[in-house]
Enzyme design. Structure first.
Site, PDB file in Angstrom:
ATOM      1  N   SER A 120       0.856  -1.192   0.000  1.00 38.72           N
ATOM      2  CA  SER A 120       0.000   0.000   0.000  1.00 38.72           C
ATOM      3  C   SER A 120       0.887   1.236   0.000  1.00 38.72           C
ATOM      4  CB  SER A 120      -0.951  -0.023   1.203  1.00 38.72           C
ATOM      5  OG  SER A 120      -1.839   1.077   1.154  1.00 38.72           O
ATOM      6  N   THR A 121       0.799   2.073   1.013  1.00 38.07           N
ATOM      7  CA  THR A 121       1.578   3.305   1.060  1.00 38.07           C
ATOM      8  C   THR A 121       3.076   3.012   0.999  1.00 38.07           C
ATOM      9  OG1 THR A 121      -0.137   4.240   2.472  1.00 38.07           O
ATOM     10  CG2 THR A 121       1.937   5.444   2.341  1.00 38.07           C
ATOM     11  N   HIS A 174      -2.474  -1.085  -3.439  1.00 38.69           N
ATOM     12  CA  HIS A 174      -3.598  -0.167  -3.254  1.00 38.69           C
ATOM     13  C   HIS A 174      -3.385   1.062  -4.145  1.00 38.69           C
ATOM     14  CE1 HIS A 174      -4.378  -1.784   1.107  1.00 38.69           C
ATOM     15  NE2 HIS A 174      -4.638  -2.668   0.170  1.00 38.69           N
ATOM     16  N   MET A 192      -0.258   1.025   5.063  1.00 42.05           N
ATOM     17  CA  MET A 192      -1.029   1.470   6.208  1.00 42.05           C
ATOM     18  C   MET A 192      -2.189   0.507   6.454  1.00 42.05           C
ATOM     19  SD  MET A 192      -2.292   5.373   6.768  1.00 42.05           S
ATOM     20  CE  MET A 192      -2.751   5.466   5.042  1.00 42.05           C
ATOM     21  N   ASP A 227      -4.504  -4.755   6.011  1.00 45.97           N
ATOM     22  CA  ASP A 227      -4.805  -5.598   4.855  1.00 45.97           C
ATOM     23  C   ASP A 227      -3.639  -6.546   4.571  1.00 45.97           C
ATOM     24  OD1 ASP A 227      -6.119  -6.616   2.649  1.00 45.97           O
ATOM     25  OD2 ASP A 227      -5.508  -5.003   1.307  1.00 45.97           O
TER      26      ASP A 227
END
Length: 339
Positions: A165-166, A192, A280, A283
């Site tokens: 993600s991030t 993401h 973050m 998940d």
């Protein structure tokens, strides 16, 4: 408390973003700049700026150029304000060191709550990462090696799944660049990212490796290539094919890593390797648990090399991670496994 610099050539956009940031309790001060050159001067003059929110297309000095110049002066986090018209430049900005990007709202007069939530969470991520407010900072795991569980890398690996993600785009570019000329197993990636941006990201990944990288399509037969899940879809694996769906968001996101990991666990069982990179939230942790439970091998990125340690940390704390490695070690490990 935080001081934020907003950079955009549109006075209306500066006003909209300023109004939103001033409603966030831990933001103390908001400064503005009309272009990248002004932003660079502000960074040089004001060492207390904690975060830069910056447009990409601007006169005098554009956002990508400004990002590169700012990084030469100080390693202040920069989040790009992007739009579908500059997807490829956004990907380049992430590779150049941007912490993340926020897609500009389509209607500035009626901004959706979902956009506001995403906006606030990314600012919160920077605040937590840089420990601006001690009470809100997640305490690090003191000895990560003790959190790993015993496990042996499969003698025969049939597939690899990766979630991020991030901070993921830059990490994934690093992973892709280290791949061998020919991969021996398929690699499935969930990053993401909003709808529209994943096509540009897949194209960029494809440019960085000799192994073919494609944005996954529903019904695709699985071959020895790298598949990136498209934005706004969940990706699952079944009977040798890729399935895409638009089931409700999981952990507030679509795509979700858990859907890929859990379905891959059922299909490949002990012949699967899973890698959970920076991100973050939580998940991927449940998916890692499913993979671990069926005998697969699990790897998580360590805290030091993560932009955000949330996703790997969640999996580690569940006790389902076989190895915790730095990003550079993960790059080497993946090369070894799929080569």
């Amino acid at each position: 408390m935080m001081k934020i610099l907003i950079v955009d050539d549109s006075a209306f956009m500066r006003k909209v973003i300023s109004d939103l940031t001033q409603k966030i309790s831990f933001i103390q001060d908001v400064k503005v700049a009309r272009n990248g050159q002004q932003a660079l001067e502000e960074i040089k003059d004001d060492a207390e700026i904690d975060l830069v929110l910056m447009d990409i297309e601007m006169p005098i000095m554009d956002g990508l150029t400004a990002l590169k110049e700012i990084k030469k002066v100080r390693d202040v986090p920069v989040v790009m304000l992007s739009s579908l018209s500059n997807q490829e430049v956004t990907i380049e900005a992430l590779d150049a060191g941007a912490a993340d990007f926020i897609e500009k709202p389509v209607n500035l007069f009626s901004i959706k709550q979902e956009w506001i939530t995403d906006f606030e969470s990314k600012i919160l991520m920077v605040k937590n990462k840089h420990q601006q407010v001690e009470s809100s900072v997640v305490q690090p795991i003191k000895d990560q090696t003790k959190m790993t569980v015993p496990g042996q890398l499969p003698s025969f690996v049939h597939a690899m799944v990766i979630g991020a993600s991030t901070g993921g785009p830059r990490a994934l570019l690093g992973v892709i660049r280290q791949l061998p000329v020919e991969i021996k197993v398929p690699i499935f990636i969930v990053q993401h990212m909003p709808k529209g941006f994943t096509a540009s990201f897949a194209k960029r990944l494809n440019q960085e490796t000799a192994s073919p990288v494609v944005e996954a399509q529903d019904g695709m037969r699985i071959e020895r290539r790298i598949y990136l899940c498209p934005g706004d879809y969940h990706m699952t694996l079944e009977n040798g094919r890729i399935n895409l769906n638009q089931q409700p968001k999981l952990h507030g996101t679509r795509p979700a890593v858990d859907y890929l990991f859990s379905s891959a666990a059922k299909m490949y069982r002990r012949n699967l390797v899973a890698v959970l990179l920076t991100g973050m939230g939580s998940d991927g942790a449940k998916g890692m648990e499913d993979i671990h439970g069926l005998g697969g091998y699990t790897i998580a990125e360590d805290e030091e090399s993560c932009v955000v340690f949330g996703m790997p940390r969640s999996a580690i704390e569940l006790g389902v991670v076989n190895e915790i490695l730095s990003l550079s070690a993960i790059e080497q490990k993946i090369n070894q496994i799929v080569g």
